[in-house]
Write an enzyme that holds these catalytic residues in place. Structure first.
Site, PDB file in Angstrom:
ATOM      1  N   GLN A   1       0.842  -1.198   0.000  1.00 31.94           N
ATOM      2  CA  GLN A   1       0.000   0.000   0.000  1.00 31.94           C
ATOM      3  C   GLN A   1       0.880   1.253   0.000  1.00 31.94           C
ATOM      4  O   GLN A   1       1.868   1.310   0.729  1.00 31.94           O
ATOM      5  CB  GLN A   1      -0.909   0.012   1.229  1.00 31.94           C
ATOM      6  CG  GLN A   1      -1.889  -1.154   1.281  1.00 31.94           C
ATOM      7  CD  GLN A   1      -3.066  -0.998   0.331  1.00 31.94           C
ATOM      8  OE1 GLN A   1      -3.246   0.043  -0.308  1.00 31.94           O
ATOM      9  NE2 GLN A   1      -3.878  -2.036   0.225  1.00 31.94           N
TER      10      GLN A   1
ATOM     11  N   TYR B   1      -6.135 -12.441  -2.242  1.00 36.13           N
ATOM     12  CA  TYR B   1      -5.394 -11.321  -2.845  1.00 36.13           C
ATOM     13  C   TYR B   1      -4.519 -10.699  -1.747  1.00 36.13           C
ATOM     14  O   TYR B   1      -4.571  -9.500  -1.500  1.00 36.13           O
ATOM     15  CB  TYR B   1      -6.345 -10.273  -3.436  1.00 36.13           C
ATOM     16  CG  TYR B   1      -7.426 -10.820  -4.348  1.00 36.13           C
ATOM     17  CD1 TYR B   1      -7.204 -10.934  -5.722  1.00 36.13           C
ATOM     18  CD2 TYR B   1      -8.657 -11.219  -3.839  1.00 36.13           C
ATOM     19  CE1 TYR B   1      -8.198 -11.431  -6.561  1.00 36.13           C
ATOM     20  CE2 TYR B   1      -9.658 -11.724  -4.666  1.00 36.13           C
ATOM     21  CZ  TYR B   1      -9.420 -11.826  -6.024  1.00 36.13           C
ATOM     22  OH  TYR B   1     -10.413 -12.311  -6.843  1.00 36.13           O
TER      23      TYR B   1
ATOM     24  N   GLU C   1      -2.332 -15.577  -3.220  1.00 32.76           N
ATOM     25  CA  GLU C   1      -1.843 -14.419  -3.963  1.00 32.76           C
ATOM     26  C   GLU C   1      -1.175 -14.911  -5.243  1.00 32.76           C
ATOM     27  O   GLU C   1      -0.494 -15.928  -5.242  1.00 32.76           O
ATOM     28  CB  GLU C   1      -0.853 -13.664  -3.048  1.00 32.76           C
ATOM     29  CG  GLU C   1       0.152 -12.760  -3.728  1.00 32.76           C
ATOM     30  CD  GLU C   1      -0.475 -11.566  -4.427  1.00 32.76           C
ATOM     31  OE1 GLU C   1      -1.388 -10.932  -3.867  1.00 32.76           O
ATOM     32  OE2 GLU C   1      -0.053 -11.272  -5.562  1.00 32.76           O
TER      33      GLU C   1
ATOM     34  N   ASP D   1      -9.271  -8.538  -1.074  1.00 29.54           N
ATOM     35  CA  ASP D   1      -8.714  -7.223  -1.387  1.00 29.54           C
ATOM     36  C   ASP D   1      -8.173  -7.244  -2.811  1.00 29.54           C
ATOM     37  O   ASP D   1      -6.968  -7.171  -3.042  1.00 29.54           O
ATOM     38  CB  ASP D   1      -7.592  -6.916  -0.367  1.00 29.54           C
ATOM     39  CG  ASP D   1      -6.991  -5.532  -0.538  1.00 29.54           C
ATOM     40  OD1 ASP D   1      -7.553  -4.732  -1.316  1.00 29.54           O
ATOM     41  OD2 ASP D   1      -5.962  -5.253   0.105  1.00 29.54           O
TER      42      ASP D   1
ATOM     43  N   CYS E   1     -10.492  -0.921  -3.879  1.00 26.35           N
ATOM     44  CA  CYS E   1      -9.933   0.374  -4.285  1.00 26.35           C
ATOM     45  C   CYS E   1     -10.701   0.946  -5.473  1.00 26.35           C
ATOM     46  O   CYS E   1     -10.250   1.900  -6.096  1.00 26.35           O
ATOM     47  CB  CYS E   1      -8.446   0.240  -4.586  1.00 26.35           C
ATOM     48  SG  CYS E   1      -8.056  -1.018  -5.787  1.00 26.35           S
TER      49      CYS E   1
END
Ligand code: SAH
Length: 384
Positions: A216, A245, A266, A314, A341
């Site tokens: 991030q 994720y 992931e 995410d 996001c």
């Protein structure tokens, strides 16, 4: 009426990165709140957005493109939207100032070390991008030089000089990228100095971050984001948690103290290696990480009759996919926490999940990207 102000940044018109910069910060927050309400308000009331106290120089990662301008002068900065024209940017209101200063130093050092910038028109030259990532909590700094080939004759002297000018640099990596798509980093890399990665601290846990792993970009707000996600999860210590994720494992590791076990999935193998190392780095023994497509993994879990009690998801801006979401419906965890996001793809995915029996309980926008139009949202869903 939104109050209009003079643009605070000299690059505003050409760069296009900060779409909301004609608005004061409180007005930006209001606009993002409205956008979240428009897109998501039908699912549940939207909690007031969590803003930043000091919404400047928040980006811990800076990527500068290097090119020759029309007069063949070396420039570094940001691509003009939708083009490969580099807008020269030496200082940016939202980027880390140390990182910006290092990029300028590198540009100024180039002639002394006979380093040529890659020129897209002629296909000659070497250096394409410089990426700097700084751990705000640890002060560690990684500099990545992205070039078209591994041949770097002045490497030793260049590294020595750069470290002299910026002793706070803890690692330098040469990344080779000879593909000309939109992706900045190639798959090959050579460590020129230090560990080839940095560490940072978030929510009391230490994380190692390799150059190509996602991390991030606004650590101050990330802590608020993760605390909200873990709070929404309301774990009691008995749960099996899926962190989908998961990147370098940040959400799962932050939640691990309150869960029986955490499984992370992931796609990026470097990130998975980081996640595994991060669990060890923090002395955590109840987290497992695996490389693969989250949808495929979730589908396998559904087939095997595995039932996580809680799922964090995410995904990137494109949102999740039908394979993941329909398998989530089959596994039917009591709670799911979606960190998004992009409110548009989030609305699409929530529509799918609510049709399948979930109810949205809470929606918490977090301002991860002040001055830009981007809106991040944490969502709590429960099964009816
Ligand atoms: N939760 C992490 C990462 C979020 S970013 C954090 O907060 O730092 C989204 C992540 O999804 C990236 O690490 C990306 O590599 C990964 N990803 C993208 N597509 C994926 C897929 N199909 N399956 C699994 N992971 C994927």
């Amino acid at each position: 009426m939104e109050e209009k102000r003079p643009l605070p940044c000299e690059h505003a018109k050409k760069c296009g990165g900060c779409q909301l910069q004609q608005l004061s910060y409180p007005e930006q927050l209001k606009r993002k709140q409205r956008r979240a309400e428009e897109l998501l308000g039908a699912f549940a009331p939207v909690l007031p957005i969590l803003g930043m106290d000091e919404p400047i120089h928040y980006r811990n990662k800076v990527t500068a493109a290097f090119a020759l301008d029309a007069r063949r002068k070396v420039v570094s900065g940001i691509y003009q939207p939708g083009s490969h024209v580099v807008v020269p940017v030496d200082r940016c209101l939202i980027e880390d100032e140390t990182a910006d200063a290092m990029i300028v130093t590198i540009r100024k050092l180039l002639p002394d070390f006979k380093i040529k910038v890659f020129d897209e028109r002629s296909g000659t030259g070497w250096l394409r991008h410089v990426l700097v990532r700084r751990g705000f909590a640890t002060g560690e700094v990684l500099v990545v030089l992205v070039a078209v080939s591994p041949i770097f004759p002045t490497q030793k002297h260049f590294v020595k000089k750069l470290l002299e000018k910026h002793p706070e640099i803890t690692s330098i990596v040469l990344n080779i990228n000879d593909h000309f798509g939109p992706v900045v980093l190639g798959t090959r890399e050579k460590v020129l100095y230090g560990a080839g990665m940095i560490e940072d601290v978030l929510c009391g846990y230490r994380f190692r971050i390799s150059p190509r792993s996602f991390y991030q970009i606004n650590p101050v707000q990330t802590e608020k984001l993760y605390r909200t996600a873990v709070d929404f999860a309301a774990l009691t210590g008995t749960e099996t948690v899926l962190d989908a994720y998961c990147g370098i494992g940040t959400i799962g590791i932050t939640a691990s103290g309150k869960a029986k076990q955490v499984i992370g999935v992931e796609l990026n193998r470097d990130a998975v290696a980081d996640a595994i190392a991060n669990a060890r780095l923090n002395g955590i023994k109840n987290c497992w990480f695996t490389a693969g497509d989250a949808g495929e993994y979730m589908q396998q879990m559904a087939r095997d009759g595995m039932k996580p009690d809680l799922v964090f998801l995410d995904p990137p801006r494109a949102g999740s996919d039908e394979r993941f979401l329909s398998s989530l419906l089959r596994c039917a965890p009591k709670r799911a926490v979606y960190v998004s996001c992009d409110p548009e793809t989030l609305a699409r995915d929530l529509a799918f999940l609510t049709k399948g029996g979930y109810r949205v309980q809470k929606l918490q926008p977090v301002d991860m990207f002040p001055y830009t139009r981007h809106v991040e949202t944490v969502v709590l869903m429960t099964r009816e």
